[in-house]
Design a protein around this motif. Structure first.
Motif, PDB file in Angstrom:
ATOM      1  N   THR A   6       0.774  -1.228  -0.077  1.00  0.00           N
ATOM      2  CA  THR A   6      -0.095  -0.185   0.079  1.00  0.00           C
ATOM      3  C   THR A   6       0.845   1.197   0.042  1.00  0.00           C
ATOM      4  O   THR A   6       0.564   2.262  -0.792  1.00  0.00           O
ATOM      5  CB  THR A   6      -0.824   0.097   1.055  1.00  0.00           C
ATOM      6  OG1 THR A   6      -1.289  -1.236   1.462  1.00  0.00           O
ATOM      7  CG2 THR A   6      -1.945   0.870   1.030  1.00  0.00           C
ATOM      8  N   ARG A   7       2.162   1.093   0.802  1.00  0.00           N
ATOM      9  CA  ARG A   7       2.748   2.351   1.002  1.00  0.00           C
ATOM     10  C   ARG A   7       3.513   2.850  -0.395  1.00  0.00           C
ATOM     11  O   ARG A   7       3.636   3.897  -0.906  1.00  0.00           O
ATOM     12  CB  ARG A   7       3.788   2.273   2.130  1.00  0.00           C
ATOM     13  CG  ARG A   7       4.347   3.420   2.603  1.00  0.00           C
ATOM     14  CD  ARG A   7       5.346   3.623   3.715  1.00  0.00           C
ATOM     15  NE  ARG A   7       4.966   2.476   4.597  1.00  0.00           N
ATOM     16  CZ  ARG A   7       6.008   1.398   5.059  1.00  0.00           C
ATOM     17  NH1 ARG A   7       7.027   1.651   4.527  1.00  0.00           N
ATOM     18  NH2 ARG A   7       5.527   0.643   5.934  1.00  0.00           N
ATOM     19  N   LYS A  10       1.121   4.368  -2.870  1.00  0.00           N
ATOM     20  CA  LYS A  10       0.856   5.486  -2.476  1.00  0.00           C
ATOM     21  C   LYS A  10       2.253   6.394  -3.151  1.00  0.00           C
ATOM     22  O   LYS A  10       1.904   7.346  -3.644  1.00  0.00           O
ATOM     23  CB  LYS A  10       0.625   5.682  -1.157  1.00  0.00           C
ATOM     24  CG  LYS A  10      -0.749   5.362  -0.465  1.00  0.00           C
ATOM     25  CD  LYS A  10      -0.812   6.000   0.942  1.00  0.00           C
ATOM     26  CE  LYS A  10      -2.051   5.880   1.448  1.00  0.00           C
ATOM     27  NZ  LYS A  10      -2.204   5.665   2.844  1.00  0.00           N
TER      28      LYS A  10
END
Lengths: 279, 314
Positions: A6-7, A10
């Motif tokens: 997810t990071r 992002k």
């Protein structure tokens, strides 16, 4: 999805956004440079990267002779406008920021509201004034008329700047009986250079770019300033517009501005926000 | 007693010198702004023509509205307020202003938020963003006119390569896209200004608010909506008003990008055409006056609504 992915997604999304922002900002000017370096048939093929580089369009504009004169016209007008408006604004800003008198607030509001005037609202009246003064088709018509936007702006920014200076710096001079003019010259001017460079630069850019007055008050090619000159470059028909020359001229008048703006980035940003937000 | 008189003489001298210092600036402003404005308004009530401004005759409101009676109960209204061309220019200007300023605010906000986070290469982005602002309006109009060229333009080429369109679009010439073309150039050119003003507002938000929110684990979208946005609202509003006042008087982009186009003719273009191209000097002056009134009313209501404090130091 694990937190690490997810990071990563992002971060990737963020840098994609950054890339889009840079690309949209830079691409049109990049493409203008690209076109200006092409000539003949190459102009009419869409290229994303430089192919055969030629300076023919630039030589064409310079050999023309008139374009050089038009650049000088723009330099002259913008420089004189900056000098006169800074001189008038420094003394006015001193009075507006350091001396208390009745009607000061109203005066500031009036000056601010002049900067909101749509240029078109004064156009027919100014046209008459300029004809009566015998300035029609003279560069002085622009020096005169550009005061309508450079003066309120410089007065406003310099007033906010001067107001922030502590009262102590002039108290001693007043005690010594120095005249107000001496106070401005000996005490304020040396401290004001940063603000004056910023406002002067912004006024210069504004005068350099102005179009409506330059289009209206000048009537011959040799007198025109560069924005009008570029707007009026045209071919014999719609199909013969010399895009290569137009782009070369555009690059010539824009490159110095971009360099100036990038060198003075911080000052310009602070000047812009002081002109608009403070108040 | 003597010291008090001395002080009041001194302050009287200072006030006198204040007016002396202001005089040159005020004289220039009066000559270049107030007098011409008064003359423009006056011309709007006369039959002035461009070569005979001094012989103008007062004709009242006839440039604005006039009823011509043909007899037999028939007649027609003339003047600006009955001129379809004028109303179409008003409509074009409003459409342009609302749409452009809306997108400029949204994009400006996004760019400002990006510039407000610290990351590698932020200086580069800030520099790049300033470039459209630094390019003269006329040059941007010409650059985009070339990119939007119907046959050789790179914009059509890109869109066709991406399969977004199948046939080239005549961006600036076609009535359906002319206004979109004008708006695109304006949005591209002035978004940086918006971004810088909003960024200035963002930088005034204290950093500990974000740190506290981070510790509390507040969702970033929620944080933006509930905390950041309300805090930067004043800065955003000022930027919107400044841009809107500027957009209402738009001239250069329209004049260069889409000359003689009914779909994009704005109030400023309409007024200038009448003044200098159609030999209707008085009529053009009346149109200029109306535009001035609209901008003035908006400015006054803005100053009133925000109760702008000019004497900020007191």
């Amino acid at each position: 999805m694990s937190p690490a992915i997810t990071r990563l997604a992002k971060t990737a999304g963020f840098y994609l956004l950054v890339a889009v922002i840079i690309l949209q900002a830079v691409f049109p000017f990049y493409y203008a440079i690209l076109t200006s370096l092409e000539s003949g048939q190459a102009i009419f093929e869409v290229n994303y990267l430089p192919t055969a580089v030629t300076f023919a369009n630039y030589w064409g504009m310079i050999a023309d002779g008139v374009f050089g004169k038009q650049i000088l016209n723009s330099v002259f007008v913008a420089t004189v406008v900056v000098c006169i408006s800074l001189f008038l604004a420094v003394t006015a800003a001193f009075a507006l920021s350091r001396i208390r008198f009745r009607g000061r607030g109203l005066l500031l509001l009036t000056i601010l509201s002049v900067s909101m005037f749509p240029q078109i609202a004064v156009l027919s009246g100014l046209f008459e004034v300029i004809r009566i003064l015998g300035l029609f088709n003279s560069l002085w018509s622009l020096v005169f008329s550009y005061m309508i936007f450079t003066l309120p702006f410089t007065v406003w920014v310099l007033t906010t700047f001067m107001r922030k200076m502590p009262i102590e710096i002039e108290e001693a001079a007043i005690m010594d009986g120095a005249s107000s003019f001496t106070i401005i010259r000996r005490i304020f001017l040396p401290l004001m250079w940063p603000a004056m460079v910023t406002t002067g630069l912004l006024a210069f850019i504004h005068a350099w770019n102005e179009f409506l007055f330059a289009l209206t008050f000048l009537s011959t090619d040799g007198q025109r300033t560069v924005p009008v000159a570029i707007a009026l470059i045209s071919g014999l028909s719609e199909f013969e517009v010399p895009w290569g020359n137009i782009m070369a001229a555009s690059v010539i008048v824009t490159l110095p501005l971009i360099v100036l703006v990038l060198v003075f980035q911080r000052k310009i940003v602070s000047g812009l926000t002081a002109g608009a937000v403070k108040g | 007693m003597t010291t008090r008189t001395a002080i009041s003489t001194l302050s009287r001298q200072r006030i006198l010198s204040a007016w002396l210092f202001l005089a040159p600036m005020l004289v220039v402003l009066a000559a270049v702004a107030l007098y011409p404005l008064a003359r423009t308004i006056y011309f709007g009530f006369t039959d002035a023509s461009i070569d005979f401004t001094s012989e103008a005759q007062w004709i009242g409101f006839r440039n604005y509205l006039e009823y011509l009676d043909y007899g037999d109960g028939e007649g027609e209204y003339f003047g600006l307020l009955a001129d379809e061309g004028w109303w179409s220019a008003v409509w074009n200007t409003l459409r342009f202003t609302v749409t452009s300023v809306f997108f400029e605010t949204v994009f400006g906000l996004v760019i400002a938020l990006v510039l407000n986070t610290s990351f590698k290469g932020r200086a580069l982005v800030r520099a790049a963003v300033l470039i459209p602002w630094a390019i003269p309006t006329i040059v941007s109009a010409k650059m985009w006119a070339w990119m939007m060229h119907d046959q050789f333009g790179i914009l059509n080429d890109m869109l066709i390569r991406l399969h977004l369109i199948s046939d080239p679009i005549a961006w600036t010439a076609s009535p359906d896209t002319a206004m979109i073309a004008v708006m695109m150039v304006d949005i591209w050119k002035t978004t940086p200004f918006m971004a810088l003003l909003i960024l200035a507002g963002l930088q005034m938000v204290p950093a500990d608010i974000y740190e506290a929110a981070k510790l509390d684990g507040v969702n970033p979208v929620r944080l933006f909506r509930k905390v950041t946005l309300p805090l930067i609202m004043p800065a955003v509003l000022v930027a919107v008003v400044f841009r809107a006042l500027d957009a209402l008087r738009v001239f250069d982009i329209v004049y260069v990008l889409t000359p003689n186009n009914d779909r994009t003719r704005t109030m400023s273009v309409f007024a200038r055409e009448n003044l200098f191209d159609f030999d209707k000097f008085a009529y053009g002056s009346a149109a200029s006056t109306l535009l001035f009134l609209i901008v003035a009313l908006l400015t006054i209501s803005f100053i009133y609504a925000t109760r702008m404090n000019v004497e900020a130091d007191e």
